[in-house]
Structure formats: C-alpha cells, structure tokens
Design a protein around this motif. Structure first.
Motif: not given
Length: 370
Positions: A323-327, A296-298, A280-290
């Motif tokens: 949002x960028x800083x939060x994620x 950031x692109x937006x 769960x922690x890994x999937x959440x980390x990758x989710x927040x990174x995406x």
C-alpha cells in the motif's frame, strides 16, 4: 504621461463612425477628464454611464471622486447616495456604499433597512453582500443585533422561507467569527425547517470540516448532492470533500456521474486527466500523499508482539508495504500530471502567439487590399 494629447486623440476618434464600443470610449474619456482635473466634465460622463449601467459600483465611486464629495463630510456624502438611490431604486450600490463610511447610529439606521429588505425578499447572498463590512468589529456586532432582532420578532411572520434564510445568515455569521457551535445550531434549525435547500448542507459541511470531522463533512455534502442530482457544482464539492477525507473510491464514483467514460475505462480518471481538470488531479495527489504518510506511519509502528502468529504479522507487513508503494506511486503520478498540464499550457501559448501573428499579417494584407 501626456493626458492632454491622449484626450485630444480620443475626441478625434469619437468624431468618426468607426467606434463600436461606445461604453469604453465614455469610460476612457471620463477617466482622462478626471486625471486632468476637469471634474465637472468627468462627473457629467459618469452620470451618463450610471444611466447605462446603474448596478456598477465603480461608477458610483468615481462619481463621488469627480464631485469631490469623497473628501466632504459624511452628511454630504450620505445625501449624495440618498439622491442616487432615489434615481436608481432597484440598484444595490447606492444603498450599500454609504455603509462603508457611516458609523454609529447612522450606520445602524442605514444598515437595518438594507439588510432586512434583502432578508424579507429571501436573498441567499445577503451575508456575502455585507461580509466586507465585517472587517469593522463594531459594524459586525451591529449587523448581528439587527439580524437577531429580525429573526426573533419578524422573520416568521413574513414567510417561512424568510425565516429559513435568516437562520442561514446567522449560521454564516457565527461561522465567520469561528463560533462553530452556534453556527451549527442555526443551520440545524434551518435544515429541520426546510430540508430541501442545497445551500444549507454546504454550510453545514463546511462547519464539520472546520471541526476536523472530515468523514461527517463529506457525508453531509453528499446528502446535499442527493437533493439535486443535476447540479454539477454540488457534485464537485462532494467529490472534493470525499478526497479531503481520503475516500478516493467514493470521490471517483461521485465525479464519474458528470464525466465521460468508455468501455476501456472503469471510471473517469483518465478522462479528467485528458480534460486537464486540475482541481481534481491536485486534490487526488494530495489525498494519495496523505494516505502514503499515514500508511507509512502505520507500517513503522507495526510490532510483531501485537500478533499471536508470525505469519499474520508478515502478511500484514507485506500488505502495508504494498500500500505504501502504491500510494507513493499514485501520488507522484498525479503531481507529475499537473506539471505536464502546465508544460502543455506553455507550448500551446507559444503556438497561439505564432498563429495570432500570422493572422494579424493576413488581416493587414487584406486591409491594404481593400
């Protein structure tokens, strides 16, 4: 290595009355006989082991080697496994192993009763059982013909559930060969026929995931979860699919159903970190990174000309920056949490070894005392 000396020691140990793991002793003895070239003695022990556990495929392979039939003709090997299948009619290995070395019409003659019997009994794992054979393209096509023929002519007459599991098999087959359109067609037929089987929704969600329709895949997996609310596995799968579709709030809500919370925590994330739930922690980390990358692109593509009022543009820009800083922070926090978990593994391992050494010293002292 001195196998003769090892065998002498083992035979000496066998004479005593302190051997409690008789199965391991037989396995080691058979192995040593085989390494020393005493294949007759080894084969006798492997036959003895098969009587103890006739479902262990490893024993069949080693018996094949001990009898030297592995280097014989296909006819001799087939005869051996046919004889073993008569001795152990309820065991799967003597029926499956010949499929690994048979080819052509011989393969079809042996594969058809093996696969059809499992489908008639409604075994959900039939495809998983024959999946190793799919490395051979000719065997893969032969299996498809066998199952299609059974599905079109016999399955419905056997039982409704047999028809459903056969459609499930065909969906898995087409999923394996990446024909997702055909796979989806058969799984939809199965769901329309029997909408209460959780396994059907799992394979359908996997198809949508391969089609890169992650939101639809997550909703389908959740639809399967709602069928059995006590199933922890499907709950975890639905949570993972929500994270893959970047729906963090829904993922946390789903996984919280099987996690402890207290008055101070709104959700179970803290508890999952404490319990070192790495997936769960890994999937959440990758989710927040995406989410960090996409937001950031937006922000980068945000243009003032797209807004009629400058205040609206500045407001939207400020929201995206927050949002960028939060994620970025949430993603970094979870990636660091994984590193912390493995640091704890390392420290606990050191503590465990020191404890084990202390326990062993006490045990030796106790043995000396008695």
């Amino acid at each position: 290595m001195n196998y003769e000396h090892a065998l002498e020691d083992l035979l000496e140990i066998e004479k005593g009355d302190k051997v409690f793991d008789k199965l391991s002793l037989l396995e080691y003895k058979a192995k040593l006989y085989l390494l020393l070239g005493k294949k007759k003695e080894s084969s006798l022990i492997y036959r003895q082991l098969l009587k103890i556990n006739p479902d262990c495929s490893h024993y069949y392979y080693l018996l094949d080697i001990s009898l030297d039939t592995v280097n014989s003709s296909t006819r001799v090997r087939k005869a051996l496994y046919e004889k073993l299948a008569k001795f152990y009619p309820k065991s799967d290995p003597p029926k499956y192993i010949p499929l690994t070395f048979l080819n052509g019409d011989e393969f079809i003659d042996s594969a058809k009763p093996y696969i059809v019997n499992q489908l008639k009994r409604g075994v959900p794992s039939t495809f998983v059982n024959v999946k190793p054979l799919y490395k051979n393209s000719s065997k893969r096509e032969a299996i498809l013909e066998i199952v299609l023929e059974f599905f079109e002519n016999e399955a419905a007459e056997v039982s409704p559930l047999t028809w459903c599991w056969t459609a499930y098999f065909l969906s898995q087959h087409y999923y394996y060969v990446k024909d997702y359109e055909s796979s989806l067609k058969y799984i939809n037929k199965a769901i329309e026929h029997t909408p209460t089987l959780v396994e059907l929704y799992i394979i359908k969600a996997r198809i949508f995931k391969r089609l890169n329709k992650l939101d639809e895949a997550a909703e389908i997996m959740n639809e399967g979860r709602l069928i059995d609310l006590q199933d922890r596995f499907i709950n975890a799968r639905a949570t993972k699919y929500y994270l893959r579709s970047n729906n963090v709030s829904k993922a946390v809500e789903t996984v919280s159903l099987f996690s402890k919370t207290d008055d101070e925590n709104v959700n179970c994330v803290t508890h999952l970190h404490t319990m070192q739930c790495n997936w769960f922690i890994i999937e959440a980390a990758e989710c927040y990174y995406r989410l960090y990358k996409s937001t950031g692109l937006e922000l980068k593509n945000l243009k003032q000309s797209d807004f009629e009022d400058e205040a609206d543009y500045l407001s939207q820009k400020r929201v995206l920056e927050e949002q960028v800083n939060e994620y970025m922070g949430l993603s970094m926090k979870r990636f660091l949490a994984i590193n912390k978990v493995y640091e704890e593994y390392y420290l606990d391992q050191v503590d465990f070894h020191s404890y084990s050494n202390l326990y062993q010293s006490y045990f030796r002292s106790f043995q000396d005392f008695i």
